[in-house]
Design an enzyme around this catalytic site. Structure first.
Site, PDB file in Angstrom:
ATOM      1  CG  ASP A 199       4.135  -5.064   6.504  1.00 38.89           C
ATOM      2  OD1 ASP A 199       4.922  -5.037   5.796  1.00 38.89           O
ATOM      3  OD2 ASP A 199       2.972  -5.789   6.760  1.00 38.89           O
ATOM      4  CG  ASP A 231       2.153  -4.021   1.398  1.00 33.36           C
ATOM      5  OD1 ASP A 231       1.782  -2.965   0.648  1.00 33.36           O
ATOM      6  OD2 ASP A 231       3.033  -4.593   0.904  1.00 33.36           O
TER       7      ASP A 231
END
Length: 181
Positions: A7, A9
């Site tokens: 991922d 963020d």
């Protein structure tokens, strides 16, 4: 070769710190990361919900995020033994797409554009592992979910947890690699 989806963020981009700094500056507030443990800024400042969420709708917010310490070095090392993909839920905030793409090109130039996945629901990701801070995404993922610690997920359980990129390195490359950072 096994595949790791990572991922963006709160895993490689320090979204929470930048968001909090901007919020505190704009509203003359002094919310700390400790206050966000197990919760979100919207939940502790519900009267500012629209303002808080407006940051993410900005076309520039995601462009200037700080890189989470050691993520670049460890990901570069992981590429020697794994297929690496960056999987970001950009479709939840469509205005973020270009800024996230440019940020990834600038900060992770050693990862091919073909390995950037912009999606919404990460259950579509075909990988052996997903490193993510969002348990909602990990619950839907069919491989092994690895929870990357962030203030908002402090009290979540049910997944293997890593607190930083040293632990990611140890998990995937073994303890002998830890001293290299």
């Amino acid at each position: 070769m096994k595949r790791i989806a990572i991922d963006m963020d709160e895993v490689i981009a320090d979204t929470a710190v930048d968001h909090l700094e901007q919020f505190n500056d704009r509203y003359n507030d002094n919310v700390t990361l400790e206050e966000l443990e197990g919760t979100t800024l919207v939940k502790i400042r519900p009267h500012r919900k629209a303002e808080i969420e407006s940051y993410f709708a900005s076309e520039t917010f995601f462009r200037n995020l700080k890189v989470i310490e050691h993520s670049q070095d460890v990901i570069r090392e992981l590429q020697e033994r794994y297929e690496i993909y960056i999987a970001t839920a950009a479709m939840e905030v469509p205005a973020s797409f270009m800024a996230k793409y440019e940020w990834l090109q600038e900060n992770f130039p050693f990862i091919s554009d073909q390995q950037f996945v912009f999606c919404g629901d990460k259950s579509v990701i075909h990988a052996d592992y997903l490193i993510d801070d969002n348990v909602k995404q990990l619950r839907k993922f069919t491989g092994q979910g690895i929870l990357y610690t962030a203030a908002h997920n402090k009290y979540e359980s049910g997944f293997h947890r890593v607190h930083d990129w040293h632990e990611v390195r140890e998990l995937f490359l073994g303890a002998s690699q830890v001293a290299r950072i």
